[in-house]
Design a protein around this motif. Structure first.
Motif, PDB file in Angstrom:
ATOM      1  N   MET A 168       0.672  -1.412  -0.165  1.00  0.00           N
ATOM      2  CA  MET A 168      -0.066   0.179   0.082  1.00  0.00           C
ATOM      3  C   MET A 168       0.894   1.542   0.101  1.00  0.00           C
ATOM      4  O   MET A 168       2.328   1.281   0.907  1.00  0.00           O
ATOM      5  N   GLU A 169       0.541   1.849  -1.163  1.00  0.00           N
ATOM      6  CA  GLU A 169       1.309   3.546  -0.853  1.00  0.00           C
ATOM      7  C   GLU A 169       0.650   4.609  -1.782  1.00  0.00           C
ATOM      8  O   GLU A 169      -0.280   4.512  -2.111  1.00  0.00           O
ATOM      9  N   TRP A 170       1.753   6.104  -1.147  1.00  0.00           N
ATOM     10  CA  TRP A 170       1.485   7.292  -1.635  1.00  0.00           C
ATOM     11  C   TRP A 170       2.229   8.283  -1.469  1.00  0.00           C
ATOM     12  O   TRP A 170       2.846   7.511  -0.439  1.00  0.00           O
ATOM     13  N   THR A 171       2.140   9.342  -2.099  1.00  0.00           N
ATOM     14  CA  THR A 171       2.639  10.176  -1.372  1.00  0.00           C
ATOM     15  C   THR A 171       2.439  10.441  -0.598  1.00  0.00           C
ATOM     16  O   THR A 171       1.587  11.542  -0.553  1.00  0.00           O
ATOM     17  N   ASN A 172       3.438  11.015   1.145  1.00  0.00           N
ATOM     18  CA  ASN A 172       2.634  12.414   1.443  1.00  0.00           C
ATOM     19  C   ASN A 172       3.584  13.554   1.274  1.00  0.00           C
ATOM     20  O   ASN A 172       4.386  13.476   1.303  1.00  0.00           O
ATOM     21  N   TYR A 173       2.857  14.742   1.358  1.00  0.00           N
ATOM     22  CA  TYR A 173       3.600  15.458   0.903  1.00  0.00           C
ATOM     23  C   TYR A 173       3.855  16.624   1.750  1.00  0.00           C
ATOM     24  O   TYR A 173       3.419  18.422   1.613  1.00  0.00           O
ATOM     25  N   GLY A 174       3.286  15.836   3.006  1.00  0.00           N
ATOM     26  CA  GLY A 174       3.382  16.896   4.090  1.00  0.00           C
ATOM     27  C   GLY A 174       4.088  18.062   4.442  1.00  0.00           C
ATOM     28  O   GLY A 174       4.475  19.528   4.884  1.00  0.00           O
ATOM     29  N   ASP A 175       6.156  17.623   4.660  1.00  0.00           N
ATOM     30  CA  ASP A 175       6.538  18.623   4.573  1.00  0.00           C
ATOM     31  C   ASP A 175       6.595  19.442   3.858  1.00  0.00           C
ATOM     32  O   ASP A 175       7.362  20.705   3.581  1.00  0.00           O
ATOM     33  N   LEU A 176       6.168  19.593   2.729  1.00  0.00           N
ATOM     34  CA  LEU A 176       6.254  20.472   1.187  1.00  0.00           C
ATOM     35  C   LEU A 176       5.193  21.465   2.075  1.00  0.00           C
ATOM     36  O   LEU A 176       5.652  22.564   1.642  1.00  0.00           O
ATOM     37  N   LYS A 193     -11.281   8.459   8.783  1.00  0.00           N
ATOM     38  CA  LYS A 193     -12.025   8.729   7.518  1.00  0.00           C
ATOM     39  C   LYS A 193     -11.218   9.694   6.374  1.00  0.00           C
ATOM     40  O   LYS A 193     -11.154   9.289   5.563  1.00  0.00           O
ATOM     41  N   THR A 194     -10.142   9.741   7.780  1.00  0.00           N
ATOM     42  CA  THR A 194      -9.302  10.891   6.756  1.00  0.00           C
ATOM     43  C   THR A 194      -7.833  10.221   6.625  1.00  0.00           C
ATOM     44  O   THR A 194      -6.831  10.392   6.843  1.00  0.00           O
ATOM     45  N   ALA A 195      -8.183   8.618   7.272  1.00  0.00           N
ATOM     46  CA  ALA A 195      -6.677   7.610   7.598  1.00  0.00           C
ATOM     47  C   ALA A 195      -6.375   8.234   5.583  1.00  0.00           C
ATOM     48  O   ALA A 195      -6.907   7.436   5.160  1.00  0.00           O
ATOM     49  N   GLY A 196      -4.417   7.850   6.444  1.00  0.00           N
ATOM     50  CA  GLY A 196      -4.347   8.470   4.046  1.00  0.00           C
ATOM     51  C   GLY A 196      -4.149   9.746   3.843  1.00  0.00           C
ATOM     52  O   GLY A 196      -3.943  10.207   3.443  1.00  0.00           O
ATOM     53  N   ASP A 197      -4.454  10.850   5.389  1.00  0.00           N
ATOM     54  CA  ASP A 197      -4.384  11.947   4.775  1.00  0.00           C
ATOM     55  C   ASP A 197      -2.917  12.185   4.080  1.00  0.00           C
ATOM     56  O   ASP A 197      -2.006  11.957   4.777  1.00  0.00           O
ATOM     57  N   PRO A 198      -2.646  12.329   3.249  1.00  0.00           N
ATOM     58  CA  PRO A 198      -1.083  12.994   2.670  1.00  0.00           C
ATOM     59  C   PRO A 198      -0.618  14.060   3.441  1.00  0.00           C
ATOM     60  O   PRO A 198       0.897  14.380   2.803  1.00  0.00           O
ATOM     61  N   SER A 199      -0.964  14.934   3.945  1.00  0.00           N
ATOM     62  CA  SER A 199      -0.849  16.109   4.216  1.00  0.00           C
ATOM     63  C   SER A 199       0.131  16.206   5.253  1.00  0.00           C
ATOM     64  O   SER A 199       0.506  17.136   6.225  1.00  0.00           O
ATOM     65  N   ASP A 201       1.316  13.058   8.929  1.00  0.00           N
ATOM     66  CA  ASP A 201       1.632  11.241   9.106  1.00  0.00           C
ATOM     67  C   ASP A 201       0.739  10.381   9.510  1.00  0.00           C
ATOM     68  O   ASP A 201      -0.068  11.170  10.326  1.00  0.00           O
ATOM     69  N   MET A 202       0.293   9.609   9.542  1.00  0.00           N
ATOM     70  CA  MET A 202      -0.758   8.906  10.423  1.00  0.00           C
ATOM     71  C   MET A 202      -0.430   8.542  11.783  1.00  0.00           C
ATOM     72  O   MET A 202       0.844   8.285  12.224  1.00  0.00           O
ATOM     73  N   THR A 203      -1.341   7.401  12.462  1.00  0.00           N
ATOM     74  CA  THR A 203      -1.546   7.679  13.581  1.00  0.00           C
ATOM     75  C   THR A 203      -1.558   6.454  14.681  1.00  0.00           C
ATOM     76  O   THR A 203      -1.459   5.555  12.983  1.00  0.00           O
ATOM     77  N   PRO A 204      -0.898   6.031  15.063  1.00  0.00           N
ATOM     78  CA  PRO A 204      -0.903   4.401  15.731  1.00  0.00           C
ATOM     79  C   PRO A 204      -2.097   3.451  14.831  1.00  0.00           C
ATOM     80  O   PRO A 204      -1.963   2.446  14.734  1.00  0.00           O
ATOM     81  N   LYS A 205      -3.119   3.763  15.437  1.00  0.00           N
ATOM     82  CA  LYS A 205      -4.323   3.288  14.942  1.00  0.00           C
ATOM     83  C   LYS A 205      -4.630   2.849  13.832  1.00  0.00           C
ATOM     84  O   LYS A 205      -5.277   2.302  12.928  1.00  0.00           O
ATOM     85  N   GLU A 206      -4.497   4.541  12.713  1.00  0.00           N
ATOM     86  CA  GLU A 206      -4.511   3.917  11.211  1.00  0.00           C
ATOM     87  C   GLU A 206      -3.855   3.411  10.347  1.00  0.00           C
ATOM     88  O   GLU A 206      -3.891   2.759   9.824  1.00  0.00           O
ATOM     89  N   GLN A 207      -2.124   3.658  11.423  1.00  0.00           N
ATOM     90  CA  GLN A 207      -1.490   2.140  10.849  1.00  0.00           C
ATOM     91  C   GLN A 207      -1.804   0.824  11.100  1.00  0.00           C
ATOM     92  O   GLN A 207      -1.795   0.256  10.268  1.00  0.00           O
ATOM     93  N   ALA A 208      -2.083   0.237  12.524  1.00  0.00           N
ATOM     94  CA  ALA A 208      -3.041  -0.685  12.671  1.00  0.00           C
ATOM     95  C   ALA A 208      -4.123  -0.977  11.660  1.00  0.00           C
ATOM     96  O   ALA A 208      -4.308  -2.089  10.980  1.00  0.00           O
ATOM     97  N   TYR A 209      -5.049   0.120  11.750  1.00  0.00           N
ATOM     98  CA  TYR A 209      -6.100  -0.428  10.338  1.00  0.00           C
ATOM     99  C   TYR A 209      -5.526  -0.679   8.955  1.00  0.00           C
ATOM    100  O   TYR A 209      -6.081  -1.899   8.730  1.00  0.00           O
ATOM    101  N   PRO A 314      -4.634   6.801  -1.341  1.00  0.00           N
ATOM    102  CA  PRO A 314      -3.913   5.517  -0.763  1.00  0.00           C
ATOM    103  C   PRO A 314      -4.134   4.257  -2.021  1.00  0.00           C
ATOM    104  O   PRO A 314      -5.258   4.684  -1.859  1.00  0.00           O
ATOM    105  N   GLY A 315      -3.180   4.047  -2.603  1.00  0.00           N
ATOM    106  CA  GLY A 315      -3.529   2.096  -3.136  1.00  0.00           C
ATOM    107  C   GLY A 315      -3.025   1.384  -2.781  1.00  0.00           C
ATOM    108  O   GLY A 315      -1.620   1.383  -2.320  1.00  0.00           O
TER     109      GLY A 315
END
Length: 321
Positions: A168-176, A193-199, A201-209, A314-315
């Motif tokens: 599973m991958e996507w582009t995180n552009y939060g630093d930009l 609902k916003t898990a995987g928001d590329p702006s 970092d993920m929370t531990p719960k989102e990571q587990a999800y 996310p894909g």
């Protein structure tokens, strides 16, 4: 007196009369019928030649000869529609005795790979269509997923197969965004609902999800390969590490059935379906895309829109990278 030297009289020429009129011979009705029929026959032969040349590339045959269809599966697998349509068309064609999927792909999106797998499985069961996979350079991840649904899998000794796994991958552009002093704002209901928001970092719960989703797709992958290869999940799981093997390594592991390229697969398949000698091969017509068609499509192929990066969700992929 001088001697008379006058010229002799001219030779006698018989008078000519016009030849008698002979009316033209009337042709019978059969002559005209034959002429018209012959013209139609010539036109029919020309049209038949054109149709024959066209249908050799499109895959449909009006002459009912024994044929083997070869469908190319190349590049990233991002949609199933085209391959599924070609499979159905050849499976419905009585002149096509078998289908070979000529694979050269690292895989692609999870859902299309799985959809093609199930279409192969359905056609084999419902229509008893013989479908064989021939791996060229690469038949990995989603492409191997597809191959495992076939009656037999061929690969060259140096081909690359396997890569059973999910990413599973996507582009995180939060630093930009932080560098540009931009903030992402959303109002939502639902904790994930916003898990995987590329702006951000993920929370531990989102990571587990997300890991649970990947694990579930992974188990589907292992299960389907085991079913397609007529073995058990316990035998496939040790091989499902995401790694690839050469065709030579894959044979004793049970991931392929025989070493050999497309030619070997073609001749073996022809023999199995009762075609003697050199089989007639048909393939779908190639799509040619020129510069003009790219420009008319909006130029996305030549000049990707940078704004699309912000729309990248996310894909999930069955992909060897």
């Amino acid at each position: 007196m001088p001697e008379d030297v006058s010229p002799p009289p001219p030779p006698y020429v018989a008078p000519s009369y016009p030849a008698p009129y002979v009316p033209p011979r009337r042709r019978s009705a059969w002559f005209y019928i034959g002429t018209i029929g012959g013209s139609f026959a010539v036109i029919a032969l020309v049209l038949t030649g054109i149709i024959w040349g066209t249908t050799r590339s499109s895959g449909w045959s009006p002459f009912g000869s024994d044929e083997i269809a070869v469908i190319d599966v190349t590049g990233m697998i991002l949609t199933a529609d085209k391959i599924d349509a070609q499979l159905r068309a050849y499976a419905d064609d009585d002149s096509v005795k078998a289908i070979i999927l000529h694979i050269d792909s690292p895989g692609g999106a999870a859902s299309p790979s799985q959809e093609i797998y199930h279409e192969i499985e359905r056609l084999r069961q419902e229509k008893h269509t013989k479908i064989v996979a021939s791996v060229d350079s690469v038949g990995a991840s989603g492409a191997y997923y597809i191959a495992s649904a076939c009656d037999r899998v061929y690969a060259n000794q140096a081909s690359v197969v396997g890569s059973i796994g999910v990413v599973m991958e996507w582009t995180n552009y939060g630093d930009l965004m932080r560098w540009a002093k931009l903030k992402s704002v959303d109002i939502h209901a639902g904790e994930l609902k916003t898990a995987g928001d590329p702006s951000r970092d993920m929370t531990p719960k989102e990571q587990a999800y997300f890991q649970s989703l990947v694990d579930n797709m992974y188990s589907q992958f292992v299960h389907d390969v085991a079913v397609g290869r007529h073995t058990t999940e316990d035998k496939i799981k040790p091989l499902a590490t995401g790694q690839v093997w050469t065709g030579q390594q894959a044979l004793p592991l049970g991931l392929i059935d025989k070493e050999g390229g497309l030619r070997v697969a073609l001749m073996d398949t022809a023999k199995e379906v009762g075609i003697s000698g050199e089989p007639t091969v048909v393939s779908p017509a190639k799509e040619e895309r020129g510069l003009l068609s790219m420009l008319l499509s909006g130029g996305e192929d030549l000049f990707p829109n940078p704004g699309k990066l912000l729309e990248h969700a996310p894909g999930f992929y069955f992909l060897w990278k």
